[in-house]
Design a protein around this motif. Structure first.
Motif, PDB file in Angstrom:
ATOM      1  N   GLY A  54     -12.032 -34.032   1.204  1.00  0.00           N
ATOM      2  CA  GLY A  54     -11.444 -35.137   1.968  1.00  0.00           C
ATOM      3  C   GLY A  54     -10.037 -35.449   1.502  1.00  0.00           C
ATOM      4  N   CYS A  91     -13.768 -42.117   0.018  1.00  0.00           N
ATOM      5  CA  CYS A  91     -12.958 -41.266   0.890  1.00  0.00           C
ATOM      6  C   CYS A  91     -12.072 -42.066   1.837  1.00  0.00           C
ATOM      7  CB  CYS A  91     -13.850 -40.339   1.685  1.00  0.00           C
ATOM      8  SG  CYS A  91     -14.968 -39.425   0.625  1.00  0.00           S
ATOM      9  N   PRO A 239     -24.720 -32.859  10.426  1.00  0.00           N
ATOM     10  CA  PRO A 239     -23.318 -33.220  10.653  1.00  0.00           C
ATOM     11  C   PRO A 239     -23.084 -34.659  10.226  1.00  0.00           C
ATOM     12  CG  PRO A 239     -24.527 -33.183  12.723  1.00  0.00           C
ATOM     13  CD  PRO A 239     -25.486 -32.735  11.670  1.00  0.00           C
ATOM     14  N   GLY A 240     -22.236 -34.872   9.265  1.00  0.00           N
ATOM     15  CA  GLY A 240     -21.992 -36.238   8.800  1.00  0.00           C
ATOM     16  C   GLY A 240     -22.531 -36.467   7.408  1.00  0.00           C
ATOM     17  N   ALA A 241     -23.152 -35.450   6.812  1.00  0.00           N
ATOM     18  CA  ALA A 241     -23.615 -35.572   5.427  1.00  0.00           C
ATOM     19  C   ALA A 241     -22.832 -34.568   4.596  1.00  0.00           C
ATOM     20  CB  ALA A 241     -25.105 -35.282   5.343  1.00  0.00           C
ATOM     21  N   PHE A 242     -22.278 -35.055   3.476  1.00  0.00           N
ATOM     22  CA  PHE A 242     -21.453 -34.128   2.699  1.00  0.00           C
ATOM     23  C   PHE A 242     -21.671 -34.287   1.198  1.00  0.00           C
ATOM     24  CE2 PHE A 242     -19.093 -37.798   4.116  1.00  0.00           C
ATOM     25  CZ  PHE A 242     -18.431 -38.260   3.005  1.00  0.00           C
ATOM     26  N   ARG A 245     -22.001 -30.811  -0.733  1.00  0.00           N
ATOM     27  CA  ARG A 245     -20.681 -30.215  -0.918  1.00  0.00           C
ATOM     28  C   ARG A 245     -19.924 -30.918  -2.046  1.00  0.00           C
ATOM     29  NH1 ARG A 245     -16.750 -32.157   2.772  1.00  0.00           N
ATOM     30  NH2 ARG A 245     -16.322 -33.336   0.907  1.00  0.00           N
ATOM     31  N   ARG A 276     -23.134 -22.723   2.707  1.00  0.00           N
ATOM     32  CA  ARG A 276     -22.395 -22.646   3.974  1.00  0.00           C
ATOM     33  C   ARG A 276     -21.054 -21.951   3.765  1.00  0.00           C
ATOM     34  NH1 ARG A 276     -21.586 -28.172   7.153  1.00  0.00           N
ATOM     35  NH2 ARG A 276     -20.741 -26.760   8.693  1.00  0.00           N
ATOM     36  N   GLU A 278     -18.636 -22.396   5.518  1.00  0.00           N
ATOM     37  CA  GLU A 278     -17.590 -23.354   5.902  1.00  0.00           C
ATOM     38  C   GLU A 278     -17.109 -24.193   4.727  1.00  0.00           C
ATOM     39  OE1 GLU A 278     -20.427 -22.810   7.477  1.00  0.00           O
ATOM     40  OE2 GLU A 278     -20.343 -23.295   9.596  1.00  0.00           O
ATOM     41  N   ALA A 396     -20.756 -43.280   6.779  1.00  0.00           N
ATOM     42  CA  ALA A 396     -19.664 -42.980   7.709  1.00  0.00           C
ATOM     43  C   ALA A 396     -19.874 -43.716   9.019  1.00  0.00           C
ATOM     44  CB  ALA A 396     -19.572 -41.479   7.943  1.00  0.00           C
ATOM     45  N   VAL A 402     -15.767 -45.833   4.291  1.00  0.00           N
ATOM     46  CA  VAL A 402     -16.414 -44.532   4.445  1.00  0.00           C
ATOM     47  C   VAL A 402     -16.402 -43.854   3.091  1.00  0.00           C
ATOM     48  CG1 VAL A 402     -16.142 -42.240   5.441  1.00  0.00           C
ATOM     49  CG2 VAL A 402     -15.816 -44.246   6.861  1.00  0.00           C
ATOM     50  N   ILE A 470     -25.015 -43.145   9.322  1.00  0.00           N
ATOM     51  CA  ILE A 470     -23.938 -43.395  10.264  1.00  0.00           C
ATOM     52  C   ILE A 470     -24.107 -44.792  10.852  1.00  0.00           C
ATOM     53  CG2 ILE A 470     -22.761 -42.538  12.334  1.00  0.00           C
ATOM     54  CD1 ILE A 470     -22.772 -40.361  10.313  1.00  0.00           C
TER      55      ILE A 470
END
Lengths: 636, 158
Positions: A54, A91, A239-242, A245, A276, A278, A396, A402, A470
């Motif tokens: 981020g 973040c 999508p939306g969980a990090f 990572r 991943r 990505e 988020a 966030v 979320i």
């Protein structure tokens, strides 16, 4: 570095490494509020710069480079260290820079701010007030992160080293008791003792299901076979969980250590991380950690002279949400399509290449070394009756702060959203919070005071999942949100079983019908019946949970669905087909700005005369509404 | 195998990637990752070449390529634009942003502009949720965007 061959070697290495971290550790507890600078007699200064994805996206790397440049220019390299750390979690206010020893927390720093921080703070010892965090409640600057509400209620176990150590330097990890748990296990504990401790701690899988980790290890241990595998599931697909990572980016050695411990416990000598593709930064940091662990002798043959051998290799995912399902993940690692298979046999019996395999998620692994060094009883004393320890959430959506947070199980949603998250963005009204990603559900105002744990969330029709959280406000249409998640599931369904492949598609079509204004009351019944059938009959976890977003919104926001089908209204004004844009002729001065910006040429009217919108041409993009300076355009 | 029309150097590189992985079918996904890096996509001939090397049917390679979102069989533009469709970006308006990119470029998701300059895709969460909604163009992340920014970004790249 020569590889360590005895557990005692680790102790002396830790003592040597501790020096570089003592400044940071002291500043955690012993700051007196004074800022320090080289001219005010501070011996040594450390500048921690967030190097998470981020903050890197908003050029935190340039910030480090600029500091290095200035240090070289003034020849002060010997007095100031620039440390690139993992994610600080905050973040929203990134990029974050922290100055040690006075623990000053600078937010939203740009490379252009660096000369000022350097000249005023590092040299003269004065804080740069404008870059400090401003408490929205009091309007005052807060210089120390300990006093920021975002951090006050957090308890960091899995994230204990994120934003604190340099993730690319194994010695900083060692200084924080890193690899002590592995040394302890290998020298003093039997594999059964290790499993016993994990069972006693009450740790449950953090990837979604919440299966007891110790029990899982025990099953893999008891499975007959001379070759077994340890797999780390780092294919964070929600999508939306990090959080996974961030842990790999901020503290990769904790994963390496935990996997080796797991290997010892279940009797495996081979580990695989399924990550991943990505996540280039996480891959890089993990590779670095694995290479350093080999060099120091924490991976490889005869680890610390114990006779136990273990090594780790990396396998890349390629973007398939279903691979979060253990059996699908294993097929993907074997080079095949990631389609799930029936359980039993469980991976603990027949997994990778048909051998007994233990699969755990990144966050689960990150808890293991802490449990073993600080004790299972300590861990079990945190949390609720059936959910022990802490949970990391990626907070988020429509929320002020966030970021990545870690709280003890049993914390309420209200504490997370209002105290840590700082409430809803732009002073809007809270509407719902979605937990558990595409497998979870939406919770409402009335659920804000339930203590968060695996069982409570499940009882309310949502789930813990991997920890995406979320927040939505009154501008979000719950039917559209359910549709959004379902669109994701339909795209990600592997197509192997009929309920998921066809059932979810039908659910999506029905939701499409409702959001485009063609829905009927009958459709609401169809959604509910079909959703339940899919839950009962789908093959794997993805299919069995995919109707959750629909079923939970149907349950908690039934009125909104009814408005869509009965009155053809969307109260959040998100469903385009249900909207009409119109111009108030009294307020319109005929400036023509809307007409010039209308991409569909749907607005007509002469200059200085009220304009009108042709509903047949209008594509409801909202451009006119955004552009009008006279509030003449309304939407209903 | 006679109909393979890939440039010679690409064939050599694909073969080298396969041998580096021991021509092991278990390594198929790792091989495809590296192979996609060569041209930015995985044309049919490349898949057949890999299948031949690994001794597996081309249908199996094709099955894997089409299963995973990361693999693509179409060439990307010089500026590959990916709009994040993760939940955090979605609730902060990424859908409207995507609509605007489609409109400005005149292409749909998964397509490339006729001049080969821009391609448009969606992705799921780059993890910069604090900057939502975000768009990735190549390796660069653009954050906190409004639909009106789409045109400005495209113009700045043209």
């Amino acid at each position: 570095m020569k590889a360590l061959t005895r557990p005692e070697d680790l102790n002396s290495l830790r003592r040597d490494a501790a020096a570089s971290l003592s400044l940071r550790e002291k500043s955690e507890t012993q700051t007196n509020g004074q800022s320090c600078g080289l001219e005010t007699g501070t011996g040594h200064i450390q500048v921690l710069v967030c190097g998470g994805t981020g903050c890197k996206a908003s050029s935190s790397q340039l910030i480090s480079e600029k500091f290095h440049e200035l240090l070289a220019e003034k020849k002060l390299d010997a007095h100031v260290d620039i440390v690139t750390t993992g994610c600080f979690g905050f973040c929203e206010k990134g990029p974050v820079v922290k100055i040690i020893p006075d623990n000053t927390f600078y937010t939203q720093v740009t490379p252009e701010d660096v000369p000022e921080i350097f000249a005023r703070h590092i040299i003269k010892g004065e804080r740069v007030e404008r870059l400090l965090y401003t408490d929205p409640k009091t309007g005052l600057h807060v210089s120390d992160s300990k006093h920021i509400d975002f951090y006050r209620k957090q308890m960091r176990i899995a994230l204990r080293n994120c934003g604190f150590i340099d993730p690319e330097n194994i010695e900083e990890y060692i200084a924080r008791d890193g690899y002590a748990a592995l040394a302890e296990c290998l020298s003093k504990m039997s594999p059964e003792d290790v499993i016993g401790q994990i069972k006693l701690s009450g740790l449950r899988g953090r990837g979604g299901g919440g299966f007891p980790t110790g029990k899982k290890w025990e099953l893999a241990r008891k499975s007959p076979g001379d070759v077994k595998y340890v797999v780390c599931n780092a294919d964070e697909g929600d999508p939306g969980a990090f959080m996974d990572r961030s842990i790999m980016e901020g503290d990769p050695n904790s994963i390496v250590e935990a996997m080796a411990i797991c290997g010892y416990a279940i009797g495996a000598s081979h580990g695989l991380v399924y990550i991943r593709a990505e996540y280039p930064l996480a891959i890089h940091r993990l590779k670095t950690a694995i290479a350093q662990a080999r060099e120091y002798g924490f991976l490889g043959k005869n680890i610390l002279g114990s006779g136990f051998s273990f090594d780790i290799e990396i396998r890349y995912g390629a973007g398939a949400f279903v691979c979060g399902e253990e059996t699908a993940l294993i097929h993907s690692m074997e080079g095949c399509r990631g389609e799930p298979t029936m359980k039993p046999p469980f991976p603990a019996e027949a997994g990778y290449l048909g051998k007994p395999t233990n699969v755990n998620n990144v966050e689960t692994f990150a808890n293991i070394p802490a449990i073993l060094t600080r004790g299972a009883e300590w861990f079990a004393s945190i949390g609720t009756e059936k959910s022990k320890g802490t949970k990391v959430f990626a907070l988020a959506g429509k929320i002020n702060n966030v970021g990545l947070i870690e709280v003890p199980m049993g914390t309420t949603l209200r504490e997370v959203i209002y105290d840590i998250g700082g409430g809803i963005k732009d002073g809007r009204k809270f509407k719902a919070v979605q937990t558990g990603g595409p497998s979870g559900g939406c919770l409402t105002e009335k659920h804000l005071d339930i203590p968060i744990d695996f069982d409570n969330l499940l009882a309310e029709g949502s789930m813990m999942g991997s920890g995406g959280m979320i927040v939505m406000d009154e501008d979000d249409c719950m039917v559209s949100v359910a549709r959004f998640y379902l669109e994701f599931t339909v795209e990600e369904s592997c197509g192997k079983c009929t309920p998921c492949r066809i059932g979810n598609k039908r659910l999506l079509e029905t939701l499409d019908k409702i959001t485009s204004g063609k829905g009927t009351e009958e459709d609401l019944k169809t959604l509910s019946t079909l959703g339940k059938v899919i839950k009962d009959t789908a093959l794997c976890g993805l299919g069995q949970t995919s109707p959750n977003p629909v079923l939970s919104t149907l349950r908690h926001f039934h009125e909104e669905y009814e408005e869509h089908v009965r009155d053809h209204k969307c109260r959040a004004r998100q469903c385009k087909a249900l909207l009409t844009y119109s111009i108030d002729s009294k307020l319109c001065i005929g400036c023509h700005l809307c007409a010039r910006n209308c991409p569909a040429e749907a607005i007509i009217g002469d200059v200085r005369k009220p304009h009108i919108i042709n509903p047949a041409k209008c594509i409801r993009c909202g451009m006119c509404l955004a552009r009008c300076k006279f509030k003449a355009i309304s939407v209903n | 195998m006679s109909e393979i029309k890939l440039p010679c150097d690409i064939i050599g590189k694909v073969n080298a990637i396969c041998s580096e992985h021991g021509d092991d079918p278990k390594e198929l996904i790792n091989i495809l990752h590296e192979a996609q890096h060569l041209m930015g996509y995985l044309p049919e001939e490349m898949q057949r070449l890999i299948a031949g090397r690994l001794g597996i049917p081309a249908s199996k390679v094709y099955g894997v390529v089409t299963f995973y979102a990361f693999f693509t069989m179409t060439a990307k533009g010089k500026y590959p634009i990916s709009v994040c469709m993760g939940t955090a970006c979605y609730v902060r308006g990424s859908e409207k942003l995507l609509e605007e990119f489609k409109r400005v470029l005149g292409i749909n998701v998964g397509e490339t502009t006729p001049d080969g300059k821009f391609s448009l895709d969606c992705l799921r969460c780059v993890g910069a949720c604090g900057l939502a909604p975000v768009v990735m163009i190549g390796d660069k992340v653009y954050g906190r965007l409004q639909p009106v920014d789409a045109r400005h970004i495209i113009e700045s790249l043209e």
